[in-house]
Design an enzyme around this catalytic site. Structure first.
Site, PDB file in Angstrom:
ATOM      1  N   ASN A  94       0.833  -1.210   0.000  1.00 34.65           N
ATOM      2  CA  ASN A  94       0.000   0.000   0.000  1.00 34.65           C
ATOM      3  C   ASN A  94       0.866   1.259   0.000  1.00 34.65           C
ATOM      4  O   ASN A  94       2.019   1.259   0.439  1.00 34.65           O
ATOM      5  CB  ASN A  94      -0.990  -0.005   1.179  1.00 34.65           C
ATOM      6  CG  ASN A  94      -0.319  -0.110   2.533  1.00 34.65           C
ATOM      7  OD1 ASN A  94       0.751  -0.701   2.668  1.00 34.65           O
ATOM      8  ND2 ASN A  94      -0.936   0.461   3.539  1.00 34.65           N
ATOM      9  N   HIS A 107      -3.900   0.554  -2.820  1.00 28.80           N
ATOM     10  CA  HIS A 107      -3.957  -0.623  -1.957  1.00 28.80           C
ATOM     11  C   HIS A 107      -2.950  -1.676  -2.444  1.00 28.80           C
ATOM     12  O   HIS A 107      -2.615  -1.724  -3.627  1.00 28.80           O
ATOM     13  CB  HIS A 107      -5.366  -1.218  -1.946  1.00 28.80           C
ATOM     14  CG  HIS A 107      -6.390  -0.308  -1.309  1.00 28.80           C
ATOM     15  ND1 HIS A 107      -7.329  -0.752  -0.417  1.00 28.80           N
ATOM     16  CD2 HIS A 107      -6.585   1.040  -1.426  1.00 28.80           C
ATOM     17  CE1 HIS A 107      -8.078   0.268  -0.015  1.00 28.80           C
ATOM     18  NE2 HIS A 107      -7.642   1.369  -0.624  1.00 28.80           N
ATOM     19  N   GLU A 109      -3.135  -4.838  -2.969  1.00 30.60           N
ATOM     20  CA  GLU A 109      -3.593  -5.767  -4.003  1.00 30.60           C
ATOM     21  C   GLU A 109      -3.550  -5.090  -5.376  1.00 30.60           C
ATOM     22  O   GLU A 109      -3.184  -5.707  -6.381  1.00 30.60           O
ATOM     23  CB  GLU A 109      -5.029  -6.238  -3.696  1.00 30.60           C
ATOM     24  CG  GLU A 109      -5.159  -7.087  -2.450  1.00 30.60           C
ATOM     25  CD  GLU A 109      -5.370  -6.265  -1.168  1.00 30.60           C
ATOM     26  OE1 GLU A 109      -4.884  -5.112  -1.096  1.00 30.60           O
ATOM     27  OE2 GLU A 109      -6.015  -6.790  -0.245  1.00 30.60           O
ATOM     28  N   CYS A 137     -10.805  -3.641  -2.636  1.00 27.76           N
ATOM     29  CA  CYS A 137      -9.918  -4.559  -3.367  1.00 27.76           C
ATOM     30  C   CYS A 137     -10.678  -5.758  -3.921  1.00 27.76           C
ATOM     31  O   CYS A 137     -10.345  -6.271  -4.982  1.00 27.76           O
ATOM     32  CB  CYS A 137      -8.771  -5.025  -2.475  1.00 27.76           C
ATOM     33  SG  CYS A 137      -7.594  -3.694  -2.203  1.00 27.76           S
TER      34      CYS A 137
HETATM   35 ZN    ZN Z   1      -7.807  -2.869  -0.117  1.00 29.81          ZN
END
Ligand code: ZN
Length: 327
Positions: A94, A107, A109, A137
């Site tokens: 992140n 984020h 992911e 996400c």
């Molecule tokens: Zn997230």
């Protein structure tokens, strides 16, 4: 070898050779190449999913979270089998922009998926995350799986085993691309039947490289194809592509995609103090080039805002491109 590798408890116990295999990812922007993946899995007698979990603390290390101090790491397995049925692994973390609101955050992911996509992957096999993926996400991941399976792997604290849940279970009754009549998926082919051209004659090689990235960005809903390139004073270049999302807000802007690539670079981290303040690395930025097809949607002001937040010394170089139907 880089001594950063010894900061990870599980990894510090490994042999020098294994550490050197893992260390490779620091030199490759958070990508662990398939031959290293195979070597580590064979040596430790673990499968690729167990290796992904082992790498989560390494992924977290790339986090720049000056606001929340909540560091999240993610590892994705690319779909391409490049070496003896082993594929590359891509790390992501992140990123928060200091002095801006949290909703600009990238984020983990998104960062890991974007890392795989920018390295030429056309899909992912699975994704591991250090914490359960948030709703944002789950929606972002749904854009690349649609109704196809996509295993999400998480550490199962209680039993020390792997918890593996499909995105379809994590996001029931999903609102996805199909609901808007879109047949494309993130990381899949796009711009079919259309061509993408720059509005002006450009010889600048860096601009042309960014243009090539914009061509393969993902913008099925707005057609706001966009890419961003960041060049450092030492000449190294980082590219980002726009990854649009059917639910709008989980879209990853082209600028943030490039910043995320920059943050995954060992070169940046080695110059980053322990405090890991988001603005510290910006002093190395020489040029930022942005290419987009602005429609009713444009990322220009957004990119300018984020860039001015990182540094006042660099002005966004902006180029317009057009999508034209092929005759
Ligand atoms: Zn997230």
């Amino acid at each position: 070898m880089d001594n950063r590798i010894d900061r990870f408890a599980e990894i510090s116990k490994l042999s020098l050779e294994m550490k050197s295999n893992i260390n490779d990812l620091f030199e490759n922007g958070g990508m662990l190449r398939s031959k290293n993946v195979k070597a580590i899995c064979s040596e430790l007698s673990i499968n690729i999913e167990e290796l992904m979990l082992l790498l989560l603390p390494v992924a977290e290390y790339f986090s720049i979270a000056p606001i929340s101090s909540f560091e999240v790491g993610s590892v994705v397995q690319g779909r391409t089998n490049n070496f003896d049925n082993f594929s590359n692994l891509y790390l992501g973390a992140n990123f928060e922009y200091k002095n801006l609101s949290l909703n600009f955050s990238i984020h983990a992911e998104q960062a890991a998926v974007s890392n795989a996509w920018l390295n030429g992957e056309i899909g992912i096999e699975s994704i591991a995350t250090s914490a359960a993926p948030c709703g944002h996400c789950r929606q972002f991941l749904y854009e690349l799986s649609g109704t196809n399976p996509l295993p999400v792997i998480m550490p199962d604290e209680g039993s020390k085993s792997i918890k593996k849940v499909d995105i379809q279970i994590l996001l029931p009754s999903a609102f996805g691309p199909k609901q808007l009549g879109c047949e494309q998926l993130l990381m899949g082919k796009n711009l079919e039947g259309e061509s993408f051209v720059l509005n002006s004659q450009i010889d600048d090689e860096f601009v042309l490289l960014v243009f090539e990235q914009a061509k393969i960005s993902y913008a099925p809903y707005t057609k706001n194809y966009a890419a961003c390139g960041i060049q450092l004073k030492n000449g190294s270049m980082f590219f980002g592509r726009y990854a649009e999302n059917v639910a709008h807000n989980p879209s990853l802007s082209a600028f943030s995609s490039a910043v995320s690539r920059l943050a995954m670079s060992a070169l940046v981290l080695s110059e980053l103090p322990e405090s890991k303040l988001a603005n510290d690395f910006a002093t190395n930025i020489k040029r930022v080039v942005f290419v987009e097809n602005s429609t009713l949607s444009s990322q220009k002001k957004y990119a300018e805002l984020l860039l001015s937040n990182l540094t006042n010394e660099v002005v966004l170089e902006y180029y317009q491109a057009d999508v034209r139907n092929k005759k």
